[in-house]
Design a protein around this motif. Structure first.
Motif, PDB file in Angstrom:
ATOM      1  N   ILE A  99       0.828  -1.210   0.000  1.00 25.39           N
ATOM      2  CA  ILE A  99       0.000   0.000   0.000  1.00 25.39           C
ATOM      3  C   ILE A  99       0.859   1.255   0.000  1.00 25.39           C
ATOM      4  CG2 ILE A  99      -2.213   0.865   0.845  1.00 25.39           C
ATOM      5  CD1 ILE A  99      -2.323  -1.417   2.796  1.00 25.39           C
ATOM      6  N   ASN A 100       2.034   1.169  -0.620  1.00 24.61           N
ATOM      7  CA  ASN A 100       2.915   2.343  -0.666  1.00 24.61           C
ATOM      8  C   ASN A 100       3.431   2.627  -2.068  1.00 24.61           C
ATOM      9  OD1 ASN A 100       4.727   0.232  -0.972  1.00 24.61           O
ATOM     10  ND2 ASN A 100       5.884   0.655   0.897  1.00 24.61           N
ATOM     11  N   LEU A 101       2.803   2.003  -3.069  1.00 23.55           N
ATOM     12  CA  LEU A 101       3.230   2.224  -4.448  1.00 23.55           C
ATOM     13  C   LEU A 101       3.195   3.698  -4.817  1.00 23.55           C
ATOM     14  CD1 LEU A 101       4.002   0.942  -7.202  1.00 23.55           C
ATOM     15  CD2 LEU A 101       1.545   0.826  -7.700  1.00 23.55           C
ATOM     16  N   VAL A 102       2.231   4.417  -4.276  1.00 20.95           N
ATOM     17  CA  VAL A 102       2.068   5.825  -4.624  1.00 20.95           C
ATOM     18  C   VAL A 102       3.303   6.648  -4.267  1.00 20.95           C
ATOM     19  CG1 VAL A 102       1.014   6.497  -2.428  1.00 20.95           C
ATOM     20  CG2 VAL A 102       0.444   7.771  -4.486  1.00 20.95           C
ATOM     21  N   PHE A 103       4.118   6.193  -3.325  1.00 20.20           N
ATOM     22  CA  PHE A 103       5.262   6.988  -2.877  1.00 20.20           C
ATOM     23  C   PHE A 103       6.500   6.810  -3.755  1.00 20.20           C
ATOM     24  CE2 PHE A 103       2.693   6.701   1.011  1.00 20.20           C
ATOM     25  CZ  PHE A 103       2.581   8.054   1.303  1.00 20.20           C
ATOM     26  N   GLU A 104       6.424   5.968  -4.783  1.00 21.35           N
ATOM     27  CA  GLU A 104       7.529   5.903  -5.735  1.00 21.35           C
ATOM     28  C   GLU A 104       7.712   7.280  -6.385  1.00 21.35           C
ATOM     29  OE1 GLU A 104       6.676   2.752  -8.489  1.00 21.35           O
ATOM     30  OE2 GLU A 104       8.077   1.395  -7.467  1.00 21.35           O
ATOM     31  N   GLY A 105       8.932   7.736  -6.433  1.00 22.21           N
ATOM     32  CA  GLY A 105       9.215   9.034  -7.025  1.00 22.21           C
ATOM     33  C   GLY A 105       8.952  10.215  -6.118  1.00 22.21           C
ATOM     34  N   SER A 106       8.545   9.947  -4.882  1.00 18.89           N
ATOM     35  CA  SER A 106       8.214  11.042  -3.964  1.00 18.89           C
ATOM     36  C   SER A 106       9.434  11.645  -3.281  1.00 18.89           C
ATOM     37  CB  SER A 106       7.262  10.537  -2.879  1.00 18.89           C
ATOM     38  OG  SER A 106       7.919   9.582  -2.036  1.00 18.89           O
ATOM     39  N   GLY A 107      10.564  10.918  -3.300  1.00 13.27           N
ATOM     40  CA  GLY A 107      11.741  11.370  -2.570  1.00 13.27           C
ATOM     41  C   GLY A 107      11.685  11.062  -1.083  1.00 13.27           C
ATOM     42  N   LEU A 108      10.690  10.263  -0.670  1.00 16.00           N
ATOM     43  CA  LEU A 108      10.469  10.024   0.753  1.00 16.00           C
ATOM     44  C   LEU A 108      10.819   8.614   1.201  1.00 16.00           C
ATOM     45  CD1 LEU A 108       7.017  11.826   1.059  1.00 16.00           C
ATOM     46  CD2 LEU A 108       9.244  12.690   1.802  1.00 16.00           C
ATOM     47  N   LEU A 109      11.155   7.724   0.275  1.00 17.97           N
ATOM     48  CA  LEU A 109      11.438   6.344   0.649  1.00 17.97           C
ATOM     49  C   LEU A 109      12.777   6.251   1.364  1.00 17.97           C
ATOM     50  CD1 LEU A 109      10.258   4.535  -2.603  1.00 17.97           C
ATOM     51  CD2 LEU A 109       9.068   4.641  -0.406  1.00 17.97           C
ATOM     52  N   GLY A 110      12.752   5.599   2.514  1.00 16.57           N
ATOM     53  CA  GLY A 110      13.966   5.419   3.295  1.00 16.57           C
ATOM     54  C   GLY A 110      13.945   4.083   3.994  1.00 16.57           C
ATOM     55  N   THR A 111      14.870   3.875   4.900  1.00 18.31           N
ATOM     56  CA  THR A 111      15.061   2.567   5.521  1.00 18.31           C
ATOM     57  C   THR A 111      15.023   2.658   7.046  1.00 18.31           C
ATOM     58  OG1 THR A 111      17.458   2.791   5.665  1.00 18.31           O
ATOM     59  CG2 THR A 111      16.548   1.920   3.587  1.00 18.31           C
ATOM     60  N   LEU A 112      15.003   1.492   7.669  1.00 17.73           N
ATOM     61  CA  LEU A 112      15.078   1.441   9.122  1.00 17.73           C
ATOM     62  C   LEU A 112      16.400   1.997   9.640  1.00 17.73           C
ATOM     63  CD1 LEU A 112      13.484  -2.079   9.694  1.00 17.73           C
ATOM     64  CD2 LEU A 112      12.510   0.120  10.386  1.00 17.73           C
ATOM     65  N   ASP A 113      17.460   1.860   8.858  1.00 14.34           N
ATOM     66  CA  ASP A 113      18.738   2.478   9.255  1.00 14.34           C
ATOM     67  C   ASP A 113      18.601   3.996   9.302  1.00 14.34           C
ATOM     68  OD1 ASP A 113      20.007   0.044   9.489  1.00 14.34           O
ATOM     69  OD2 ASP A 113      20.851   0.092   7.460  1.00 14.34           O
ATOM     70  N   ASP A 114      17.886   4.560   8.320  1.00 10.01           N
ATOM     71  CA  ASP A 114      17.633   6.005   8.356  1.00 10.01           C
ATOM     72  C   ASP A 114      16.853   6.378   9.606  1.00 10.01           C
ATOM     73  OD1 ASP A 114      18.838   6.654   5.842  1.00 10.01           O
ATOM     74  OD2 ASP A 114      17.044   5.914   4.813  1.00 10.01           O
ATOM     75  N   ALA A 139       7.116  18.148  -7.648  1.00  6.27           N
ATOM     76  CA  ALA A 139       6.312  17.688  -8.788  1.00  6.27           C
ATOM     77  C   ALA A 139       5.440  16.511  -8.382  1.00  6.27           C
ATOM     78  CB  ALA A 139       7.225  17.308  -9.953  1.00  6.27           C
ATOM     79  N   TRP A 140       5.979  15.618  -7.578  1.00  7.92           N
ATOM     80  CA  TRP A 140       5.181  14.493  -7.088  1.00  7.92           C
ATOM     81  C   TRP A 140       3.994  14.996  -6.272  1.00  7.92           C
ATOM     82  CZ3 TRP A 140       3.722  12.900  -2.255  1.00  7.92           C
ATOM     83  CH2 TRP A 140       3.170  11.618  -2.164  1.00  7.92           C
ATOM     84  N   CYS A 141       4.217  16.001  -5.442  1.00  2.00           N
ATOM     85  CA  CYS A 141       3.135  16.538  -4.621  1.00  2.00           C
ATOM     86  C   CYS A 141       2.000  17.077  -5.484  1.00  2.00           C
ATOM     87  CB  CYS A 141       3.661  17.648  -3.703  1.00  2.00           C
ATOM     88  SG  CYS A 141       4.680  17.060  -2.327  1.00  2.00           S
ATOM     89  N   ARG A 142       2.322  17.781  -6.561  1.00  2.00           N
ATOM     90  CA  ARG A 142       1.268  18.342  -7.419  1.00  2.00           C
ATOM     91  C   ARG A 142       0.416  17.235  -8.040  1.00  2.00           C
ATOM     92  NH1 ARG A 142       5.446  21.838  -8.881  1.00  2.00           N
ATOM     93  NH2 ARG A 142       5.866  20.617 -10.761  1.00  2.00           N
ATOM     94  N   ASP A 143       1.050  16.124  -8.398  1.00  2.00           N
ATOM     95  CA  ASP A 143       0.317  15.025  -9.034  1.00  2.00           C
ATOM     96  C   ASP A 143      -0.423  14.147  -8.033  1.00  2.00           C
ATOM     97  OD1 ASP A 143       1.230  15.830 -11.506  1.00  2.00           O
ATOM     98  OD2 ASP A 143       2.930  14.445 -11.520  1.00  2.00           O
ATOM     99  N   ASN A 144      -0.047  14.242  -6.774  1.00  2.00           N
ATOM    100  CA  ASN A 144      -0.570  13.322  -5.765  1.00  2.00           C
ATOM    101  C   ASN A 144      -1.041  14.087  -4.531  1.00  2.00           C
ATOM    102  OD1 ASN A 144       0.243  10.385  -6.758  1.00  2.00           O
ATOM    103  ND2 ASN A 144       1.954  11.755  -7.235  1.00  2.00           N
ATOM    104  N   TYR A 145      -2.331  14.450  -4.559  1.00  2.00           N
ATOM    105  CA  TYR A 145      -3.058  14.922  -3.381  1.00  2.00           C
ATOM    106  C   TYR A 145      -2.875  16.401  -3.051  1.00  2.00           C
ATOM    107  CZ  TYR A 145      -3.164   9.924  -3.087  1.00  2.00           C
ATOM    108  OH  TYR A 145      -3.309   8.609  -3.413  1.00  2.00           O
ATOM    109  N   PHE A 146      -1.948  17.089  -3.691  1.00  2.00           N
ATOM    110  CA  PHE A 146      -1.750  18.502  -3.388  1.00  2.00           C
ATOM    111  C   PHE A 146      -2.046  19.376  -4.600  1.00  2.00           C
ATOM    112  CE2 PHE A 146       0.564  16.250  -0.123  1.00  2.00           C
ATOM    113  CZ  PHE A 146       0.238  16.949   1.021  1.00  2.00           C
ATOM    114  N   HIS A 147      -3.086  19.009  -5.358  1.00  2.00           N
ATOM    115  CA  HIS A 147      -3.512  19.800  -6.499  1.00  2.00           C
ATOM    116  C   HIS A 147      -4.159  21.099  -6.004  1.00  2.00           C
ATOM    117  CE1 HIS A 147      -6.949  17.266  -5.290  1.00  2.00           C
ATOM    118  NE2 HIS A 147      -7.686  18.335  -5.582  1.00  2.00           N
ATOM    119  N   PRO A 148      -4.192  22.143  -6.829  1.00  2.00           N
ATOM    120  CA  PRO A 148      -4.856  23.390  -6.430  1.00  2.00           C
ATOM    121  C   PRO A 148      -6.324  23.142  -6.101  1.00  2.00           C
ATOM    122  CG  PRO A 148      -3.530  23.718  -8.401  1.00  2.00           C
ATOM    123  CD  PRO A 148      -3.554  22.237  -8.139  1.00  2.00           C
ATOM    124  N   GLY A 149      -6.822  23.878  -5.129  1.00  2.00           N
ATOM    125  CA  GLY A 149      -8.186  23.673  -4.667  1.00  2.00           C
ATOM    126  C   GLY A 149      -9.231  23.871  -5.741  1.00  2.00           C
TER     127      GLY A 149
END
Length: 400
Positions: free
Chosen positions: A294-309, A321-331
């Motif tokens: 349930i995390n496919l949407v976060f590909e390309g978001s720059g947010l994927l990290g690890t337990l070491d992080d 750019a990912w934000c504009r396409d995913n949930y942060f479109h103009p009202g």
């Protein structure tokens, strides 16, 4: 315009309450919870509708039908799990006069689009989603499968206005938002808790919080086999972690994020709240990235990290750019309310063509009867018999 919203679980109730607040002034709103085995607790109901003057009633299917007949809604917002949406539209609330416009949708991240979600809601005239990507995927699915009605775009209600929220106090908290369904394995969940404990040891200045979706004694939309609070107690008992290294909390995610220096999850819509409040975050990729997690949407978001992080306290910022396409479109791109108003106009002038459910037909009759059982028979009666238990477990698995 009169709108009746019906929810069946904690997450759908929160979504319904938020959508009702988005309606134009002058709308008459009613909110109810339909009684099923996943009915939220009184505390969950209060948290979901925080700010409302009163808690919504919890009604049986028959009582809900009577309430709808008295209220005579123009719109029914079926904010429920898929099988319950289907039964509400096809049976419990079928035949209301005047016929309302049926609206449904999904309360959080809905990438990738799934056939099951479309099929169960194909009897509704409007399907509400929350990003241009979701609208595109489900519209394509609707063209392929048929049935259903229009697909409308909304801003996730709990994101509205959060970009301007002032923080309360210092940023001294790291918040881990749990997800009931993933990761599935006990060992994977223990690894997350151990990383949180390691972070606590390295950064004693930080309050490390596991934000639970529900207490171990409360029901959720999805069953949680390995509850984090139970796992933590086991780790403490084994001497693998200090009891005070991590604390567990429920309550408003909004309030937790107001204090957060960092946020982490495997998959949660709360990641979007963290983005809106400009909290650095991590979406853990150690257990895979894809539809199953349930995390496919976060590909390309720059947010994927690890337990070491996580254990090192390294958090990230999202790609714009990912934000504009995913949930942060103009009202002004959100069109679900205007679509709903247009459908109500068609219904009032008797020009509305009701959506065609793809689940009508004898091959779905048995499944629909089982779904009807969920909303007709009191949960204590269901629990009384072994056969009913077995059917309910099978049906809950079908819900995903």
């Amino acid at each position: 315009m009169k709108v009746l919203a019906v929810a069946d679980s904690d997450s759908y109730l929160k979504w319904a309450a938020c959508l009702l607040r988005d309606l134009p002034s002058g709308c008459v709103r009613e909110l109810a919870v339909i009684r099923t085995p996943i009915t939220p607790s009184p505390a969950q109901i209060r948290a979901a509708v925080a700010g409302s003057s009163e808690d919504p009633p919890v009604l049986s299917a028959r009582a809900l039908r009577r309430a709808a007949e008295r209220f005579r809604p123009d719109v029914v917002l079926a904010a429920c799990t898929g099988p319950v949406v289907d039964v509400l539209v096809s049976e419990v609330l079928a035949g209301l006069r005047p016929r309302p416009v049926f609206v449904s949708g999904l309360p959080g991240i809905s990438v990738p689009a799934t056939e099951k979600a479309w099929l169960f809601r194909s009897g509704c005239e409007l399907f509400v989603l929350h990003s241009g990507r979701e609208v595109e995927e489900f519209s394509a699915m609707g063209r392929e499968l048929g049935g259903g009605g229009q697909v409308g775009l909304a801003r996730l209600p709990f994101l509205r206005g959060q970009e301007e929220v002032a923080r309360i106090g210092p940023r001294d908290r790291v918040v881990f938002a749990t997800q009931a369904k993933v990761p599935r394995r006990k060992e994977e969940r223990e690894r997350i808790l151990l990383a949180l404990a390691e972070l606590s040891g390295r950064r004693p200045d930080l309050d490390v919080v596991v934000k639970l979706r529900a207490l171990d004694t409360e029901r959720q939309t999805h069953n949680e086999r390995h509850h984090y609070q139970r796992l933590w107690q086991s780790l403490v008992g084994e001497g693998r972690v200090r009891a005070e290294a991590v604390r567990f909390a429920v309550g408003s995610m909004h309030e937790h994020l107001a204090h957060a220096a960092g946020f982490v999850t495997v998959s949660s819509t709360a990641a979007l709240e963290a983005i809106a409040q400009k909290v650095p975050l991590l979406v853990l990729s150690d257990f895979g990235v894809g539809a199953e997690m349930i995390n496919l949407v976060f590909e390309g978001s720059g947010l994927l990290g690890t337990l070491d992080d996580l254990s090192a306290g390294r958090f990230l910022a999202p790609d714009e750019a990912w934000c504009r396409d995913n949930y942060f479109h103009p009202g002004d791109e959100s069109d679900w309310v205007s679509r709903m108003v247009s459908l109500v106009g068609q219904a009032r002038s008797e020009r509305l063509v009701p959506a065609r459910s793809l689940l009508d037909g004898p091959e779905y009759a048995a499944a629909r009867r089982r779904a009807r059982m969920r909303v007709e028979v009191p949960p204590n009666v269901l629990r009384a018999g072994y056969r009913a238990k077995r059917r309910m477990r099978r049906y809950l698995r079908a819900l995903g």
